[in-house]
Design a protein around this motif. Structure first.
Motif, mmCIF file in Angstrom:
data_model
loop_
_atom_site.group_PDB
_atom_site.id
_atom_site.type_symbol
_atom_site.label_atom_id
_atom_site.label_comp_id
_atom_site.label_asym_id
_atom_site.label_seq_id
_atom_site.Cartn_x
_atom_site.Cartn_y
_atom_site.Cartn_z
ATOM 1 N N GLY A 220 -4.499 11.637 15.503
ATOM 2 C CA GLY A 220 -4.556 12.054 14.105
ATOM 3 C C GLY A 220 -3.195 12.197 13.451
ATOM 4 N N GLN A 221 -2.124 11.937 14.179
ATOM 5 C CA GLN A 221 -0.784 12.049 13.599
ATOM 6 C C GLN A 221 -0.585 11.054 12.469
ATOM 7 O OE1 GLN A 221 2.405 12.188 16.583
ATOM 8 N NE2 GLN A 221 0.823 12.653 18.100
ATOM 9 N N ALA A 222 -1.114 9.848 12.619
ATOM 10 C CA ALA A 222 -0.962 8.827 11.580
ATOM 11 C C ALA A 222 -1.716 9.232 10.320
ATOM 12 C CB ALA A 222 -1.465 7.476 12.085
ATOM 13 N N ALA A 223 -2.927 9.746 10.467
ATOM 14 C CA ALA A 223 -3.725 10.150 9.306
ATOM 15 C C ALA A 223 -3.121 11.378 8.628
ATOM 16 C CB ALA A 223 -5.164 10.435 9.723
ATOM 17 N N ASN A 224 -2.688 12.346 9.394
ATOM 18 C CA ASN A 224 -2.150 13.588 8.824
ATOM 19 C C ASN A 224 -0.794 13.398 8.156
ATOM 20 O OD1 ASN A 224 -4.394 15.072 9.499
ATOM 21 N ND2 ASN A 224 -3.531 15.797 11.439
ATOM 22 N N SER A 225 -0.037 12.396 8.598
ATOM 23 C CA SER A 225 1.265 12.154 7.965
ATOM 24 C C SER A 225 1.215 10.975 6.989
ATOM 25 C CB SER A 225 2.330 11.911 9.031
ATOM 26 O OG SER A 225 2.025 10.752 9.781
ATOM 27 N N ASN A 226 0.006 10.484 6.682
ATOM 28 C CA ASN A 226 -0.180 9.358 5.765
ATOM 29 C C ASN A 226 0.683 8.157 6.140
ATOM 30 O OD1 ASN A 226 -2.084 10.728 4.173
ATOM 31 N ND2 ASN A 226 -0.425 11.772 3.072
ATOM 32 N N LEU A 227 0.671 7.822 7.410
ATOM 33 C CA LEU A 227 1.441 6.691 7.934
ATOM 34 C C LEU A 227 0.862 5.388 7.383
ATOM 35 C CD1 LEU A 227 3.781 6.626 10.065
ATOM 36 C CD2 LEU A 227 2.063 5.928 11.722
ATOM 37 N N THR A 228 1.702 4.567 6.749
ATOM 38 C CA THR A 228 1.254 3.281 6.202
ATOM 39 C C THR A 228 1.285 2.212 7.288
ATOM 40 O OG1 THR A 228 3.466 2.600 5.537
ATOM 41 C CG2 THR A 228 2.195 3.903 3.939
ATOM 42 N N ALA A 229 0.746 1.058 6.966
ATOM 43 C CA ALA A 229 0.748 -0.054 7.916
ATOM 44 C C ALA A 229 2.172 -0.475 8.263
ATOM 45 C CB ALA A 229 -0.037 -1.229 7.351
ATOM 46 N N ASP A 230 3.063 -0.511 7.277
ATOM 47 C CA ASP A 230 4.456 -0.882 7.548
ATOM 48 C C ASP A 230 5.150 0.164 8.411
ATOM 49 O OD1 ASP A 230 4.319 -3.277 6.171
ATOM 50 O OD2 ASP A 230 4.966 -2.381 4.266
ATOM 51 N N GLN A 231 4.868 1.419 8.178
ATOM 52 C CA GLN A 231 5.452 2.476 9.004
ATOM 53 C C GLN A 231 4.891 2.425 10.431
ATOM 54 O OE1 GLN A 231 4.311 5.745 6.477
ATOM 55 N NE2 GLN A 231 6.369 5.941 5.595
ATOM 56 N N PHE A 232 3.603 2.084 10.548
ATOM 57 C CA PHE A 232 3.003 1.916 11.869
ATOM 58 C C PHE A 232 3.686 0.769 12.610
ATOM 59 C CE2 PHE A 232 -0.156 0.225 14.818
ATOM 60 C CZ PHE A 232 -0.519 1.377 15.514
ATOM 61 N N LYS A 233 3.926 -0.328 11.904
ATOM 62 C CA LYS A 233 4.614 -1.470 12.514
ATOM 63 C C LYS A 233 6.042 -1.091 12.909
ATOM 64 C CE LYS A 233 4.351 -5.537 10.493
ATOM 65 N NZ LYS A 233 4.681 -6.781 9.748
ATOM 66 N N THR A 234 6.714 -0.296 12.091
ATOM 67 C CA THR A 234 8.068 0.164 12.425
ATOM 68 C C THR A 234 8.042 1.014 13.690
ATOM 69 O OG1 THR A 234 8.688 0.131 10.097
ATOM 70 C CG2 THR A 234 10.058 1.463 11.569
ATOM 71 N N GLN A 235 7.037 1.892 13.809
ATOM 72 C CA GLN A 235 6.884 2.700 15.014
ATOM 73 C C GLN A 235 6.635 1.802 16.236
ATOM 74 O OE1 GLN A 235 7.016 6.081 15.642
ATOM 75 N NE2 GLN A 235 7.765 6.374 13.552
ATOM 76 N N LEU A 236 5.800 0.795 16.061
ATOM 77 C CA LEU A 236 5.522 -0.155 17.141
ATOM 78 C C LEU A 236 6.803 -0.862 17.558
ATOM 79 C CD1 LEU A 236 3.175 -1.948 18.655
ATOM 80 C CD2 LEU A 236 3.852 -3.584 16.907
ATOM 81 N N CYS A 237 7.547 -1.357 16.590
ATOM 82 C CA CYS A 237 8.766 -2.111 16.895
ATOM 83 C C CYS A 237 9.833 -1.239 17.541
ATOM 84 C CB CYS A 237 9.306 -2.767 15.628
ATOM 85 S SG CYS A 237 8.263 -4.124 15.045
ATOM 86 N N SER A 238 9.869 0.037 17.192
ATOM 87 C CA SER A 238 10.852 0.925 17.823
ATOM 88 C C SER A 238 10.547 1.125 19.306
ATOM 89 C CB SER A 238 10.896 2.270 17.103
ATOM 90 O OG SER A 238 9.726 3.018 17.342
ATOM 91 N N ARG A 239 9.319 0.862 19.712
ATOM 92 C CA ARG A 239 8.927 0.992 21.113
ATOM 93 C C ARG A 239 9.014 -0.335 21.874
ATOM 94 N NH1 ARG A 239 6.124 4.769 18.214
ATOM 95 N NH2 ARG A 239 5.659 6.757 19.222
#
Length: 186
Positions: free
Chosen positions: A70-89
């Protein structure tokens, strides 16, 4: 005694026999060297693809945890921010990751008999118009798919492994889960 090695005639015969084979090593290397180095580079490239695929699987699984908890929903994580998180890993592969990765996050109605849209339906190009990003609610069944375009260097592998028209391999990581019962923020 003309065949004796110690006589001048015996030495001349050995010299003539050796002189006739002087360029054979270079010719043999030219015949064997090119296929050998081609196979060596192909093996290294296949190894790179396997390592990239393993890193992609780990990054997709770790990043999906943001949705599951629920961290993505609670922090209103966008698709681009999700991709940035993915790429950082993605570790050493994170440099070109934002331009190579495509993300699809969607809610499923059930785990079986699901056929989400295939962005490779036409066979030779990637259609990202059907990709979505929905984080779901607590308890939602989720599907997270990540596609990563890995360019191929070896021409033979590009012909054998590429499903895209640009000669790159398309790596896919998929994970499905049920969101945890988190408390949504207001």
């Amino acid at each position: 005694m003309s065949g004796d090695r110690s006589t001048p005639n015996g030495l001349r015969r050995r010299w003539r026999a050796r002189k006739g084979r002087e360029g054979s090593s270079a010719v043999e290397f030219a015949m064997v060297g090119l296929p050998f180095f081609f196979m060596l580079f192909a093996i290294m490239e296949v190894g790179l693809i396997f390592v990239t695929d393993s890193v992609l699987d780990g990054a997709a699984s770790d990043t999906s945890r943001l949705i599951r908890t629920g961290q993505a929903a609670n922090s209103n994580l966008t698709a681009d921010q999700f991709k940035t998180q993915l790429c950082s890993r993605m570790g050493i592969f994170s440099g070109d990751c934002p331009s190579r990765a495509s993300v699809d996050v969607r809610v499923l109605t059930q785990f079986r008999n699901q056929t989400p849209p295939d962005p490779l339906a036409n066979g030779s190009s990637f259609d990202d118009s059907q990709l979505t990003y929905v984080t779901g609610q607590p308890g939602s069944l989720m599907l997270v798919r990540v596609w990563y375009k890995q360019p191929l260097i070896t021409p033979f592998l590009a012909q054998a492994l590429s499903r895209l028209g640009d000669g790159s391999a398309l790596l896919v990581s998929t994970t499905a889960f049920r969101n945890e019962p988190y408390t949504p923020s207001s």
